[in-house]
Design a protein around this motif. Sequence first.
Motif, mmCIF file in Angstrom:
data_model
loop_
_atom_site.group_PDB
_atom_site.id
_atom_site.type_symbol
_atom_site.label_atom_id
_atom_site.label_comp_id
_atom_site.label_asym_id
_atom_site.label_seq_id
_atom_site.Cartn_x
_atom_site.Cartn_y
_atom_site.Cartn_z
ATOM 1 N N LEU A 1 0.846 -1.198 0.064
ATOM 2 C CA LEU A 1 0.016 -0.129 -0.137
ATOM 3 C C LEU A 1 0.919 1.220 0.325
ATOM 4 C CD1 LEU A 1 0.359 0.906 3.207
ATOM 5 C CD2 LEU A 1 -1.399 -0.937 3.489
ATOM 6 N N SER A 2 0.278 2.474 -0.386
ATOM 7 C CA SER A 2 0.939 3.791 0.094
ATOM 8 C C SER A 2 0.210 4.364 1.191
ATOM 9 C CB SER A 2 0.872 4.353 -1.170
ATOM 10 O OG SER A 2 -0.310 4.777 -1.637
ATOM 11 N N SER A 3 0.854 4.881 2.097
ATOM 12 C CA SER A 3 0.418 5.471 3.389
ATOM 13 C C SER A 3 -0.586 6.679 3.219
ATOM 14 C CB SER A 3 1.718 5.565 4.446
ATOM 15 O OG SER A 3 2.255 4.483 4.839
ATOM 16 N N ASN A 4 -1.392 6.934 3.922
ATOM 17 C CA ASN A 4 -2.200 8.222 3.892
ATOM 18 C C ASN A 4 -2.829 8.396 2.488
ATOM 19 O OD1 ASN A 4 -1.166 8.571 6.552
ATOM 20 N ND2 ASN A 4 0.288 9.944 5.853
ATOM 21 N N THR A 5 -3.220 7.419 1.972
ATOM 22 C CA THR A 5 -4.199 7.468 0.777
ATOM 23 C C THR A 5 -5.216 6.620 0.795
ATOM 24 O OG1 THR A 5 -2.856 5.466 -0.250
ATOM 25 C CG2 THR A 5 -1.941 7.401 -0.554
ATOM 26 N N LEU A 6 -5.970 6.694 -0.152
ATOM 27 C CA LEU A 6 -7.595 5.991 -0.233
ATOM 28 C C LEU A 6 -7.380 4.519 -0.023
ATOM 29 C CD1 LEU A 6 -9.746 4.326 -1.814
ATOM 30 C CD2 LEU A 6 -10.248 6.135 -0.323
ATOM 31 N N ILE A 7 -6.001 3.970 -0.692
ATOM 32 C CA ILE A 7 -5.733 2.511 -0.698
ATOM 33 C C ILE A 7 -5.495 2.169 0.944
ATOM 34 C CG2 ILE A 7 -4.223 0.792 -1.417
ATOM 35 C CD1 ILE A 7 -6.140 1.544 -3.492
ATOM 36 N N ASP A 8 -4.646 3.013 1.421
ATOM 37 C CA ASP A 8 -4.308 2.754 2.960
ATOM 38 C C ASP A 8 -5.758 2.643 3.779
ATOM 39 O OD1 ASP A 8 -3.205 2.449 5.476
ATOM 40 O OD2 ASP A 8 -2.417 4.560 5.441
ATOM 41 N N TYR A 9 -6.695 3.476 3.633
ATOM 42 C CA TYR A 9 -7.844 3.503 4.269
ATOM 43 C C TYR A 9 -8.535 2.407 4.063
ATOM 44 C CZ TYR A 9 -13.063 4.597 4.267
ATOM 45 O OH TYR A 9 -14.344 4.675 4.594
ATOM 46 N N ALA A 10 -8.833 1.849 2.748
ATOM 47 C CA ALA A 10 -9.597 0.607 2.204
ATOM 48 C C ALA A 10 -9.033 -0.719 2.696
ATOM 49 C CB ALA A 10 -9.694 0.616 0.605
ATOM 50 N N THR A 11 -7.649 -0.458 2.798
ATOM 51 C CA THR A 11 -7.177 -1.855 3.220
ATOM 52 C C THR A 11 -7.393 -1.954 4.714
ATOM 53 O OG1 THR A 11 -5.160 -1.674 1.641
ATOM 54 C CG2 THR A 11 -4.662 -3.005 3.576
ATOM 55 N N GLU A 12 -7.199 -0.904 5.518
ATOM 56 C CA GLU A 12 -7.309 -1.118 6.964
ATOM 57 C C GLU A 12 -8.883 -1.516 7.113
ATOM 58 O OE1 GLU A 12 -7.206 1.859 10.711
ATOM 59 O OE2 GLU A 12 -5.445 1.731 9.578
ATOM 60 N N ARG A 13 -9.846 -0.871 6.377
ATOM 61 C CA ARG A 13 -11.167 -1.165 6.599
ATOM 62 C C ARG A 13 -11.262 -2.567 6.320
ATOM 63 N NH1 ARG A 13 -14.659 3.136 7.830
ATOM 64 N NH2 ARG A 13 -13.485 4.608 9.109
ATOM 65 N N ALA A 14 -10.989 -2.932 5.218
ATOM 66 C CA ALA A 14 -11.024 -4.346 4.756
ATOM 67 C C ALA A 14 -10.648 -5.566 5.471
ATOM 68 C CB ALA A 14 -10.591 -4.400 3.235
ATOM 69 N N LEU A 15 -9.575 -5.263 5.944
ATOM 70 C CA LEU A 15 -8.899 -6.442 6.690
ATOM 71 C C LEU A 15 -9.322 -6.359 8.122
ATOM 72 C CD1 LEU A 15 -5.208 -6.455 5.081
ATOM 73 C CD2 LEU A 15 -7.220 -7.355 4.486
ATOM 74 N N VAL A 16 -10.476 -7.180 8.137
ATOM 75 C CA VAL A 16 -11.158 -7.115 9.488
ATOM 76 C C VAL A 16 -11.715 -8.568 9.588
ATOM 77 C CG1 VAL A 16 -11.620 -4.871 9.705
ATOM 78 C CG2 VAL A 16 -13.432 -6.362 8.506
ATOM 79 N N ASP A 17 -11.972 -9.128 10.943
ATOM 80 C CA ASP A 17 -12.646 -10.523 10.961
ATOM 81 C C ASP A 17 -14.141 -10.514 10.835
ATOM 82 O OD1 ASP A 17 -13.511 -9.508 13.334
ATOM 83 O OD2 ASP A 17 -11.787 -10.573 14.647
ATOM 84 N N ALA A 18 -14.763 -11.720 11.217
ATOM 85 C CA ALA A 18 -16.272 -11.464 11.022
ATOM 86 C C ALA A 18 -16.857 -10.579 11.944
ATOM 87 C CB ALA A 18 -16.695 -12.934 11.261
ATOM 88 N N SER A 19 -16.172 -10.447 13.056
ATOM 89 C CA SER A 19 -17.062 -9.386 13.899
ATOM 90 C C SER A 19 -16.609 -7.855 13.597
ATOM 91 C CB SER A 19 -16.466 -9.596 15.266
ATOM 92 O OG SER A 19 -15.200 -9.490 15.663
#
Length: 319
Positions: free
Chosen positions: A142-160
Amino acid sequence: MKRLLRTGLSFCLVLSILAGLMTLTSSCSSNSKSTTTEDSTHLSIGVMPSIDYLPIAVAEQQGFFSRPIDIVRFASPMERDAALQTGSVDASVTDYMGAMLLHSKGLKVSLPIACQGGFRMVFGQGKELSSIADLRNKHIGLSSNTLIDYATERALVDASGKPFPYTRVEVQKIPIRLEMLSSGELDAAILPEPFATIGASKGLKTIEVPNQLTVGITGLLFQDAALANKAEAVKSFVEGYNKAIAYMAQHPRQEWSAALEKLLGVPAELALKIPLPTYTEVTLPKAADLQPILEWMKNKGLVPATYTAEGLVRPIVAE
């Protein structure tokens, strides 16, 4: 870290993409090598290698712009944003995070046009991975402080919905990110189209980014000075953009896919396969689409807690 570009599978592909990204194109002039931001008859538009700016490319290809439009391509968000800050371009196709970062720093800019793009999660070559859940403790590009950073962090979550751990690998340039996936140096990364489709053509597995995290997140950011001082050029741009949208809707892709080949460096056989969004005529971004991104930025300390993005989204011509 292993040396980049060792993998023969995609060495030539990445070289050709990088070469294409360095090319400047002009709709009405073959010798337009310097910036035209001081010329009121010209507009210079900064773009990244993504399908967000396909309508601009089609309008350029079909001659729909009545005033010169210079398309200036960048390989990383940092380069793109720096060009807008220094006045090297009049406008840039950017994600909403990039727009708010610049606006929060006092840059006199407006976001009057929503763009439509496409992104997918791409898994690394030879990796036994097929879902978000498989990415726990993996290496993610990823590249920090970008939309990809935001989407990656929001996407990599468990079932809860709880974030799970992963290793961040900073890779600013998208072609290099794709090469590292192809060589197995990365386990996964969110890539914009056409790079996701190029990766799939090389045998990489792709899935949709969950929860529509990358839908409705890009737009065209203008310098306020360009909107004020280049009104006729801006009007020409809007008219040409809308003509391109109508043309794409009324004609089969085969008649305009050359724009994907020429301006995005996509091989002819892939230009017909890339999944494209439904493009719309010039319309304002939705303020609601900015809010979750803005809250994430505040939590990261990227913008002041008092920043509201007020005045950023506004029409080119008052309604």
